[in-house]
Design an enzyme around this catalytic site. Structure first.
Site, PDB file in Angstrom:
ATOM      1  N   GLU A  23      10.167  15.365  15.406  1.00  0.00           N
ATOM      2  CA  GLU A  23      10.577  15.212  14.010  1.00  0.00           C
ATOM      3  C   GLU A  23       9.837  16.249  13.157  1.00  0.00           C
ATOM      4  O   GLU A  23       8.613  16.235  13.089  1.00  0.00           O
ATOM      5  CB  GLU A  23      10.244  13.798  13.520  1.00  0.00           C
ATOM      6  CG  GLU A  23      10.731  13.533  12.116  1.00  0.00           C
ATOM      7  CD  GLU A  23      10.474  12.103  11.657  1.00  0.00           C
ATOM      8  OE1 GLU A  23       9.321  11.643  11.740  1.00  0.00           O
ATOM      9  OE2 GLU A  23      11.438  11.443  11.217  1.00  0.00           O
ATOM     10  N   CYS A  83      13.791   9.603   6.892  1.00  0.00           N
ATOM     11  CA  CYS A  83      13.660   9.099   8.263  1.00  0.00           C
ATOM     12  C   CYS A  83      14.968   9.262   9.030  1.00  0.00           C
ATOM     13  O   CYS A  83      14.964   9.560  10.213  1.00  0.00           O
ATOM     14  CB  CYS A  83      13.220   7.639   8.257  1.00  0.00           C
ATOM     15  SG  CYS A  83      14.148   6.625   7.120  1.00  0.00           S
ATOM     16  N   LYS A  96       0.864  -1.193   0.000  1.00  0.00           N
ATOM     17  CA  LYS A  96       0.000   0.000   0.000  1.00  0.00           C
ATOM     18  C   LYS A  96       0.892   1.231   0.000  1.00  0.00           C
ATOM     19  O   LYS A  96       1.410   1.623   1.032  1.00  0.00           O
ATOM     20  CB  LYS A  96      -0.893  -0.024   1.244  1.00  0.00           C
ATOM     21  CG  LYS A  96      -2.230   0.673   1.093  1.00  0.00           C
ATOM     22  CD  LYS A  96      -2.155   2.159   0.762  1.00  0.00           C
ATOM     23  CE  LYS A  96      -1.948   3.038   1.978  1.00  0.00           C
ATOM     24  NZ  LYS A  96      -1.759   4.459   1.607  1.00  0.00           N
ATOM     25  N   GLU A 110       9.192   1.193  11.220  1.00  0.00           N
ATOM     26  CA  GLU A 110      10.287   2.142  10.998  1.00  0.00           C
ATOM     27  C   GLU A 110       9.642   3.527  11.023  1.00  0.00           C
ATOM     28  O   GLU A 110       8.932   3.913  10.101  1.00  0.00           O
ATOM     29  CB  GLU A 110      10.934   1.827   9.652  1.00  0.00           C
ATOM     30  CG  GLU A 110      12.343   2.342   9.557  1.00  0.00           C
ATOM     31  CD  GLU A 110      12.388   3.732   9.019  1.00  0.00           C
ATOM     32  OE1 GLU A 110      12.166   4.678   9.824  1.00  0.00           O
ATOM     33  OE2 GLU A 110      12.636   3.906   7.819  1.00  0.00           O
TER      34      GLU A 110
HETATM   35  P1  NAI Z   1       1.694   8.632   7.716  1.00  0.00           P
HETATM   36  O1  NAI Z   1       2.246   7.795   8.805  1.00  0.00           O
HETATM   37  O2  NAI Z   1       0.282   9.099   7.828  1.00  0.00           O
HETATM   38  O3  NAI Z   1       1.808   7.858   6.303  1.00  0.00           O
HETATM   39  C1  NAI Z   1       2.590   6.709   6.050  1.00  0.00           C
HETATM   40  C2  NAI Z   1       1.753   5.630   5.382  1.00  0.00           C
HETATM   41  O4  NAI Z   1       0.749   5.194   6.291  1.00  0.00           O
HETATM   42  C3  NAI Z   1       1.013   6.068   4.107  1.00  0.00           C
HETATM   43  O5  NAI Z   1       0.987   5.013   3.180  1.00  0.00           O
HETATM   44  C4  NAI Z   1      -0.394   6.321   4.623  1.00  0.00           C
HETATM   45  O6  NAI Z   1      -1.384   6.189   3.625  1.00  0.00           O
HETATM   46  C5  NAI Z   1      -0.522   5.227   5.655  1.00  0.00           C
HETATM   47  N1  NAI Z   1      -1.563   5.467   6.675  1.00  0.00           N
HETATM   48  C6  NAI Z   1      -2.000   6.655   7.159  1.00  0.00           C
HETATM   49  N2  NAI Z   1      -2.962   6.459   8.072  1.00  0.00           N
HETATM   50  C7  NAI Z   1      -3.155   5.130   8.177  1.00  0.00           C
HETATM   51  C8  NAI Z   1      -4.014   4.308   8.960  1.00  0.00           C
HETATM   52  N3  NAI Z   1      -4.883   4.824   9.815  1.00  0.00           N
HETATM   53  N4  NAI Z   1      -3.902   2.968   8.824  1.00  0.00           N
HETATM   54  C9  NAI Z   1      -3.029   2.418   7.970  1.00  0.00           C
HETATM   55  N5  NAI Z   1      -2.202   3.145   7.197  1.00  0.00           N
HETATM   56  C10 NAI Z   1      -2.260   4.492   7.287  1.00  0.00           C
HETATM   57  O7  NAI Z   1       2.655   9.867   7.558  1.00  0.00           O
HETATM   58  P2  NAI Z   1       2.317  11.327   6.971  1.00  0.00           P
HETATM   59  O8  NAI Z   1       1.051  11.844   7.548  1.00  0.00           O
HETATM   60  O9  NAI Z   1       2.393  11.250   5.500  1.00  0.00           O
HETATM   61  O10 NAI Z   1       3.532  12.176   7.551  1.00  0.00           O
HETATM   62  C11 NAI Z   1       3.458  12.747   8.848  1.00  0.00           C
HETATM   63  C12 NAI Z   1       4.791  12.667   9.528  1.00  0.00           C
HETATM   64  O11 NAI Z   1       5.191  11.312   9.687  1.00  0.00           O
HETATM   65  C13 NAI Z   1       5.948  13.312   8.794  1.00  0.00           C
HETATM   66  O12 NAI Z   1       5.983  14.680   8.988  1.00  0.00           O
HETATM   67  C14 NAI Z   1       7.120  12.595   9.399  1.00  0.00           C
HETATM   68  O13 NAI Z   1       7.454  13.183  10.626  1.00  0.00           O
HETATM   69  C15 NAI Z   1       6.600  11.195   9.630  1.00  0.00           C
HETATM   70  N6  NAI Z   1       6.983  10.291   8.533  1.00  0.00           N
HETATM   71  C16 NAI Z   1       8.048   9.463   8.702  1.00  0.00           C
HETATM   72  C17 NAI Z   1       8.478   8.670   7.658  1.00  0.00           C
HETATM   73  C18 NAI Z   1       9.651   7.761   7.786  1.00  0.00           C
HETATM   74  O14 NAI Z   1      10.372   7.575   6.823  1.00  0.00           O
HETATM   75  N7  NAI Z   1       9.850   7.116   8.908  1.00  0.00           N
HETATM   76  C19 NAI Z   1       7.831   8.708   6.336  1.00  0.00           C
HETATM   77  C20 NAI Z   1       6.667   9.572   6.275  1.00  0.00           C
HETATM   78  C21 NAI Z   1       6.299  10.329   7.342  1.00  0.00           C
END
Ligand code: NAI
Ligand code: MG
Length: 482
Positions: free
Chosen positions: A379, A280, A171, A246
């Site tokens: 972050e 990250c 996904k 992660e």
């Molecule tokens: P997010 O955690 O919402 O998105 C990551 C993935 O999770 C996407 O595929 C999204 O569609 C999915 N997702 C979102 N809500 C979900 C749910 N309820 N159940 C299952 N899957 C779900 O991250 P977002 O909102 O794009 O970014 C917010 C913050 O998260 C960023 O500012 C950053 O601090 C952190 N982040 C960290 C990352 C890393 O590489 N560890 C990557 C992206 C974001």
């Protein structure tokens, strides 16, 4: 407008609902993408289960390896197209997108090799007991990935899962799903059986939540925010399945006064400018020993002010942030930071009119950041570095460990003792000494401690995560003695 359907059981599933995927460099719509929902996730999980039972589970490691190598070859064949698509979809500079494609190819190649030497053990318990272990695939694995490195992280999580004999449902994030969908098509072309890798784009609360909560998955790996990491962990706990998380970090570069500053500074800058800080493992904190503080911040400002901004495909030093939401988030942190510390450069969107449509933010340095400040602990996920000063080794350790995260840290020193003590005392999944990141290839195990997550990806550890161990003990009848 190009349409990007989901890929389920080897077939393209287009719509009925779609969403608009934006080009963050311009704010314009780049593609219409299928908005997968619970029914698509059901179909994808069922297809993965069938593919697993029917063939992939019983496919010899040598044959799985051959398919993975072909995937790697096809990624290399399509490298420039993939890179351009990734650059447009995420806004990252073209050369970074090319590097991502190369690394994605390396993941498939690396795990193609690793799975051929993945053995179990025999355990010499007793002469009349034959005991051995088998490394079996989990079955159906779910992979929820973010928008910052869709191709690279997609490959990082799917390649070892497939190598180990699992079948996958991937996904991608709604902000940048295109290269993950392309990866699914490439895998089919390479001869991966239909249903072994399904890609269902969609929103987090819809497709993502449905996947995490699905009773038909046997393992979940997630890369993204701590908040959603918690949610998907809870969903997985309902079915008591293993989870790899992660969740990012607040990683420090720790510079001691005896360090080779000329070597350190370009690397320190790159560690936070790379992908506009949306990495990250970004080096978002800079801890400097008092005697070199002034010199470092002066040089840092000079380097930050030379960073060129532009659309990803124009290959500048730095592209835009991924979305209006992320821009708002970063701006919010920076505004708050102005009440906590001192801005040395940046701190705003660029004045340049040509960049107003995209989600650009200037590379920003905060100095004299107290360790308790929000911008020192949370972050930000943008091109923002928080500089703090330390007096001695003990204070360096305390500051380095002073956040809830523990993904990466780098220590810059010429003193072997300092390097070893720091490497041992720092709470992080990986510590670098006089370097940062070590090229991002597949060889080094990678993952976090504390809120940065658990489980390891990459390296042999990353393959083992996608296996479960079965122990077999067989009582022998030695028969007549001879
Ligand atoms: P997010 O955690 O919402 O998105 C990551 C993935 O999770 C996407 O595929 C999204 O569609 C999915 N997702 C979102 N809500 C979900 C749910 N309820 N159940 C299952 N899957 C779900 O991250 P977002 O909102 O794009 O970014 C917010 C913050 O998260 C960023 O500012 C950053 O601090 C952190 N982040 C960290 C990352 C890393 O590489 N560890 C990557 C992206 C974001
Ligand atoms: Mg996009």
């Amino acid at each position: 407008m190009t349409r990007y359907p989901a890929l389920i059981d080897g077939a393209e599933v287009d719509g009925p609902a779609t969403f608009a995927d934006l080009d963050p460099s311009t704010g314009q719509v780049l593609a219409e993408v299928t908005r997968g929902g619970a029914a698509d996730i059901d179909a994808a999980v069922a297809a993965a289960r069938q593919a697993h039972k029917r063939s992939w589970r019983r496919t010899r490691p040598a044959d799985r390896s051959r398919v993975l190598r072909r995937i790697s070859d096809l990624i290399r064949r399509d490298r420039d197209q993939l890179a351009e698509l990734e650059s447009r979809d995420t806004g990252k500079p073209l050369r970074q997108a090319k590097a991502d494609a190369d690394i994605a190819a390396r993941y498939f190649e690396f795990y193609a090799g690793a799975v051929e030497v993945l053995y179990g053990d025999t355990i010499p318990l007793d002469s009349d007991l034959f005991v051995y272990t088998l490394r079996e695939p989990h079955g159906v694995t779910a992979h929820i990935i973010p928008w910052n490195y869709p191709l690279q992280i997609g490959a990082r999580t799917v390649a070892p899962a497939l190598a180990a004999g699992n079948c996958c449902v991937l996904k991608p994030a709604e902000e940048a799903p295109l290269t993950a969908i392309r990866l699914g098509r490439i895998a089919l072309e390479a001869g991966l059986p239909a249903g072994a890798l399904n890609v269902v784009p969609g929103f987090g609360e819809e497709a993502g939540a449905a996947l995490a909560a699905h009773p038909g998955i046997d393992h979940l790996s997630f890369t993204g925010s701590v908040e959603v990491g918690r949610l998907v962990s809870k969903a997985a706990a309902e079915h008591v399945i293993p989870v790899t998380l992660e969740l990012g970090g607040k990683s420090p570069n720790v510079i001691f006064a005896d360090a080779d500053l000329d070597a350190a500074l370009p690397v320190v800058v790159n560690s936070i400018i790379l992908n506009a800080g949306q990495t990250c493992s970004a080096g978002s904190r800079l801890l400097v020993e008092a005697p070199v503080h002034q010199r470092i911040v002066a040089e840092l400002v000079g380097r930050f002010e030379k960073v060129t901004l532009g659309p990803g495909t124009a290959d500048p030093d730095m592209g835009p942030l991924i979305s209006a939401t992320q821009l708002e988030r970063v701006s919010g942190y920076v505004d708050l930071g102005k009440s906590e510390a001192r801005v040395l450069t940046g701190g705003a969107r660029p004045a340049n009119g040509g960049l107003r449509e995209g989600f650009f933010f200037m590379p920003t340095i905060f100095d004299d950041v107290p360790p308790t400040a929000v911008i020192a602990r949370e972050e930000i996920f943008g091109p923002v570095v928080a500089v703090s000063m330390f007096g001695d080794l003990g204070e360096a350790v305390r500051l380095a460990n002073g956040t809830d995260f523990g993904l990466v840290a780098a220590v810059w020193t010429r003193n072997v003792n300092t390097a070893h003590v720091m490497a041992s005392e720092i709470q992080a999944g990986q510590v670098f000494v006089n370097t940062y990141g070590a090229s991002g290839g597949p060889e080094l195990p990678f993952g976090g401690v504390k809120r940065s997550g658990h489980g390891r990806e990459k390296g042999l550890e990353g393959l083992l995560e996608f296996t479960r161990l079965k122990t077999v003990a067989m009582k022998l009848d030695p028969g007549a003695s001879w």
